[in-house]
Design a protein around this motif. Sequence first.
Motif, PDB file in Angstrom:
ATOM      1  N   VAL A 380     -41.489 -17.116   5.012  1.00 13.43           N
ATOM      2  CA  VAL A 380     -41.751 -16.224   3.884  1.00 13.43           C
ATOM      3  C   VAL A 380     -42.344 -14.928   4.422  1.00 13.43           C
ATOM      4  N   ALA A 381     -41.583 -13.844   4.269  1.00 10.56           N
ATOM      5  CA  ALA A 381     -42.005 -12.556   4.833  1.00 10.56           C
ATOM      6  C   ALA A 381     -42.862 -11.755   3.867  1.00 10.56           C
ATOM      7  N   GLU A 382     -42.617 -11.880   2.545  1.00  9.13           N
ATOM      8  CA  GLU A 382     -43.377 -11.119   1.552  1.00  9.13           C
ATOM      9  C   GLU A 382     -43.745 -12.032   0.391  1.00  9.13           C
ATOM     10  N   THR A 383     -44.943 -11.818  -0.142  1.00  7.22           N
ATOM     11  CA  THR A 383     -45.429 -12.616  -1.265  1.00  7.22           C
ATOM     12  C   THR A 383     -45.968 -11.678  -2.336  1.00  7.22           C
ATOM     13  N   GLY A 384     -45.414 -11.778  -3.535  1.00  2.55           N
ATOM     14  CA  GLY A 384     -45.867 -10.969  -4.661  1.00  2.55           C
ATOM     15  C   GLY A 384     -46.126 -11.842  -5.876  1.00  2.55           C
ATOM     16  N   LEU A 385     -46.606 -11.214  -6.947  1.00  2.00           N
ATOM     17  CA  LEU A 385     -46.955 -11.939  -8.166  1.00  2.00           C
ATOM     18  C   LEU A 385     -46.319 -11.238  -9.358  1.00  2.00           C
ATOM     19  N   ARG A 386     -45.632 -12.015 -10.194  1.00  2.00           N
ATOM     20  CA  ARG A 386     -44.994 -11.489 -11.396  1.00  2.00           C
ATOM     21  C   ARG A 386     -45.576 -12.187 -12.618  1.00  2.00           C
ATOM     22  N   LYS A 397     -48.937  -7.055  -5.978  1.00  2.00           N
ATOM     23  CA  LYS A 397     -49.253  -7.540  -4.646  1.00  2.00           C
ATOM     24  C   LYS A 397     -50.111  -8.803  -4.758  1.00  2.00           C
ATOM     25  N   LEU A 398     -49.883  -9.729  -3.860  1.00  2.00           N
ATOM     26  CA  LEU A 398     -50.680 -10.946  -3.777  1.00  2.00           C
ATOM     27  C   LEU A 398     -51.162 -11.072  -2.338  1.00  2.00           C
ATOM     28  N   GLN A 399     -52.442 -10.889  -2.155  1.00  2.00           N
ATOM     29  CA  GLN A 399     -53.005 -10.900  -0.804  1.00  2.00           C
ATOM     30  C   GLN A 399     -52.812 -12.273  -0.164  1.00  2.00           C
ATOM     31  N   THR A 400     -52.396 -12.263   1.089  1.00  2.00           N
ATOM     32  CA  THR A 400     -52.171 -13.495   1.841  1.00  2.00           C
ATOM     33  C   THR A 400     -52.859 -13.377   3.189  1.00  2.00           C
ATOM     34  N   THR A 401     -53.654 -14.385   3.523  1.00  2.00           N
ATOM     35  CA  THR A 401     -54.364 -14.417   4.796  1.00  2.00           C
ATOM     36  C   THR A 401     -54.020 -15.703   5.520  1.00  2.00           C
ATOM     37  N   ASP A 402     -53.434 -15.581   6.704  1.00  2.00           N
ATOM     38  CA  ASP A 402     -53.014 -16.743   7.497  1.00  2.00           C
ATOM     39  C   ASP A 402     -52.126 -17.674   6.685  1.00  2.00           C
ATOM     40  N   HIS A 422     -43.318 -14.221  -6.442  1.00  2.00           N
ATOM     41  CA  HIS A 422     -42.088 -13.543  -6.044  1.00  2.00           C
ATOM     42  C   HIS A 422     -42.076 -13.525  -4.517  1.00  2.00           C
ATOM     43  N   LEU A 423     -41.198 -14.329  -3.914  1.00  2.00           N
ATOM     44  CA  LEU A 423     -41.171 -14.516  -2.465  1.00  2.00           C
ATOM     45  C   LEU A 423     -39.913 -13.899  -1.871  1.00  2.00           C
ATOM     46  N   ARG A 424     -40.051 -13.411  -0.668  1.00  2.00           N
ATOM     47  CA  ARG A 424     -38.899 -12.872   0.052  1.00  2.00           C
ATOM     48  C   ARG A 424     -38.838 -13.530   1.424  1.00  2.00           C
ATOM     49  N   SER A 425     -37.669 -14.106   1.731  1.00  2.00           N
ATOM     50  CA  SER A 425     -37.497 -14.774   3.016  1.00  2.00           C
ATOM     51  C   SER A 425     -37.318 -13.761   4.133  1.00  2.00           C
ATOM     52  N   SER A 426     -37.587 -14.209   5.331  1.00  2.00           N
ATOM     53  CA  SER A 426     -37.296 -13.405   6.514  1.00  2.00           C
ATOM     54  C   SER A 426     -35.807 -13.105   6.584  1.00  2.00           C
ATOM     55  N   ASP A 427     -35.448 -11.990   7.175  1.00  2.00           N
ATOM     56  CA  ASP A 427     -34.037 -11.636   7.349  1.00  2.00           C
ATOM     57  C   ASP A 427     -33.302 -12.657   8.207  1.00  2.00           C
ATOM     58  N   ALA A 428     -34.047 -13.468   8.963  1.00  2.00           N
ATOM     59  CA  ALA A 428     -33.403 -14.510   9.757  1.00  2.00           C
ATOM     60  C   ALA A 428     -32.818 -15.604   8.876  1.00  2.00           C
ATOM     61  N   ILE A 429     -33.313 -15.737   7.644  1.00  2.00           N
ATOM     62  CA  ILE A 429     -32.771 -16.709   6.689  1.00  2.00           C
ATOM     63  C   ILE A 429     -31.542 -16.123   6.017  1.00  2.00           C
ATOM     64  N   ALA A 430     -31.706 -14.987   5.380  1.00  2.00           N
ATOM     65  CA  ALA A 430     -30.604 -14.285   4.716  1.00  2.00           C
ATOM     66  C   ALA A 430     -31.112 -12.904   4.343  1.00  2.00           C
ATOM     67  N   GLU A 431     -30.235 -11.942   4.384  1.00  2.00           N
ATOM     68  CA  GLU A 431     -30.626 -10.573   4.089  1.00  2.00           C
ATOM     69  C   GLU A 431     -30.956 -10.418   2.611  1.00  2.00           C
ATOM     70  N   ASN A 432     -32.100  -9.817   2.332  1.00  2.00           N
ATOM     71  CA  ASN A 432     -32.541  -9.534   0.951  1.00  2.00           C
ATOM     72  C   ASN A 432     -32.569 -10.793   0.083  1.00  2.00           C
ATOM     73  N   HIS A 433     -33.089 -11.875   0.650  1.00  2.00           N
ATOM     74  CA  HIS A 433     -33.185 -13.124  -0.105  1.00  2.00           C
ATOM     75  C   HIS A 433     -34.561 -13.227  -0.754  1.00  2.00           C
ATOM     76  N   ALA A 434     -34.618 -12.919  -2.053  1.00  2.00           N
ATOM     77  CA  ALA A 434     -35.851 -13.015  -2.827  1.00  2.00           C
ATOM     78  C   ALA A 434     -35.674 -14.080  -3.894  1.00  2.00           C
ATOM     79  N   PHE A 435     -36.759 -14.752  -4.264  1.00  2.00           N
ATOM     80  CA  PHE A 435     -36.678 -15.808  -5.262  1.00  2.00           C
ATOM     81  C   PHE A 435     -38.039 -15.995  -5.932  1.00  2.00           C
ATOM     82  N   LEU A 436     -38.015 -16.705  -7.070  1.00  2.00           N
ATOM     83  CA  LEU A 436     -39.218 -16.936  -7.865  1.00  2.00           C
ATOM     84  C   LEU A 436     -39.547 -18.420  -7.897  1.00  2.00           C
ATOM     85  N   VAL A 437     -40.836 -18.733  -7.839  1.00  2.00           N
ATOM     86  CA  VAL A 437     -41.318 -20.097  -8.069  1.00  2.00           C
ATOM     87  C   VAL A 437     -42.524 -20.010  -8.994  1.00  2.00           C
ATOM     88  N   THR A 438     -42.735 -21.059  -9.769  1.00  2.00           N
ATOM     89  CA  THR A 438     -43.899 -21.092 -10.656  1.00  2.00           C
ATOM     90  C   THR A 438     -44.549 -22.456 -10.580  1.00  2.00           C
TER      91      THR A 438
END
Length: 614
Positions: A380-386, A397-402, A422-438
């Motif tokens: 998981v390269a980016e973590t946000g909040l919706r 923005k959702l602060q992430t530490t370690d 709102h999560l975004r996978s590393s480009d090593a998984i797939a380009e521009n792969h973002a998804f939501l979990v709740t």
Amino acid sequence: MGRVHTLAERTTVEVGPAEVEAALLENYPALVRLAYLVLPSALGRHRRILAAHGVVQRALPDRRRLERELIGEASAFEYIRRRVLRDAVRQARARTPLRMLPQVWGLRLFPRSGAADDLVLDQVMSGCTPEARAAWTLVRIEHLDVTEAEAELRAAGVEQASEAIKEAAELDESAVAGVRGPLGAQVFDPCAVRLAPTDLMRRKARGRAVAIAVTLFLALILLAALALTAGREPTAQAAPVAAQQETKQLSVDALRRTRVLWQDTARVDFTAWPARGSRINDRDLLSKALDAWTNGTGVTSVAGAWTTAPTEAPQLLYAGDVDGAAVVLFHDGQRLARYTDRDGGKVVVARTDDADVTTSAVVAISETARGVRFLTAPWVAETGLRDLKNPDAATGKLQTTDGITAPVKPPAANCSSWPALHLRSSDAIAENHAFLVTHLGGLSPAHLTYLPAPSVGDARAPREATSGAALVSWSRTVCGLRTLQNKGVKAANNWTFAEQRLPDGTYGAWVCTRSDSWAGGGWATVKLFPAGLSGGHATNTAICSRFDQHVLATTAWRSPTGVMYLLAAGSRGVDRLTVGTQTVPGPVVALPGRMTSRVSAHVTTGTTIYPLLK
């Protein structure tokens, strides 16, 4: 390098034992791939690769039998391909497939990483029969037409060849369409593999366990001999105590820790998580956590997950301090277990079998009055909040530490707000792969997806719920997930299965919200928007899933002039509706009155379906 030809493109030559052997050697990689795709993914990557090689290497019978079988054979390639297909299907059906595998000691084999679409296709194919996978392979990879593929299956001994062809044709088109072809995808090439050592810590632990067992056995024999010689029972009581202490020590030593980088594996799930946290080497904490799980003290389950102790040493995912408490996270291949030393030590166990890149992307690591903290996967390269109730708002923005997020508040009591990661996978998984979990309770948040209306285009698999239309759809339905708290929901999908022009000239959208549990059950709820009218619901059902894509719903609707209408809508495959004795063409109808009339729908497949229960 020249173009790689499929087996069907090879030149036909005079067929004899030498030609068949030459055909096997020349086409060995393609034949192994063929067997690999037919064999079940449940074997695991390492065993499946070896099994595929084993099928091909045993494809040649003895010379006398080979000469008999080649009488009247027109192509060496087709003969050897048929042998591989027959054995692969048979082994896929066997309870204990391929006992005589090629053996590889001290190493694990796995395909090189493939694209996300390839992984989706592999997952979709795992739900098919071996015969259907064989049919799909012949058509998609060998480029045979349907008639040729059916004939080839019959020649390979498949009795229900036509059913296999039909099942292969029903493979999810979105999963198939996005693949450039497994012939060029490294994830499906069992001849282009990566090597990794087996779990070195487990090997050492097992070796130590064998040595201890032998030592104890010899000690017991010696004690028995001394007792017989002295004419009395042995009095040494220290040996069992030492054995118990050593067993406990081995339990901690045997904990599995991922050594393979997730970028270098085609299986992106909890097995690819490395051990993280500041206390992964704290033997006392790990012993307490493991003992709490194995002894069953303070163990609770999510949605009926079994709480029994793991049969093998689990994988360590995390050990550290979070919100003033020590937390340890284990994974035993099918379950997550979270130990928290607060209030005397508690263990929560939840199912995670068949997790994938999205459903293993985040875990609830700590729950306090401030909210829920989540531990994110290493990819998981980016973590946000919706806020799902506010679809027009930007992702915060959702602060992430370690890898651990800041606390996330639960949904508002009146459902005026509903948080989603709102999560975004590393480009090593797939380009521009973002998804939501709740978060719906438990340990693994639910993955949210969306399937738009038929007017948008051809039928496809659910897509990520990150588009504007998807967010608007979920803003209308997310409050319905409140009833599924702590029921082990794995994923939820909003499917706009029909659109209807209402008698007042406005338009309505029929949405089926499908929620799937880790245990395999599911819930379906239909509503008509924007009015939010109920169209029915179902529990423990496959409706609105890829296994049952035909749905019919009805509701009562009052026009602005006060006239009551019976509204009915069916999914894409419905070609006519029957209301009472009246038959109406098409998938939707609006009739004044008629509230008590019986409604049914005819599907193009020839079946009849009925509305969901109210």
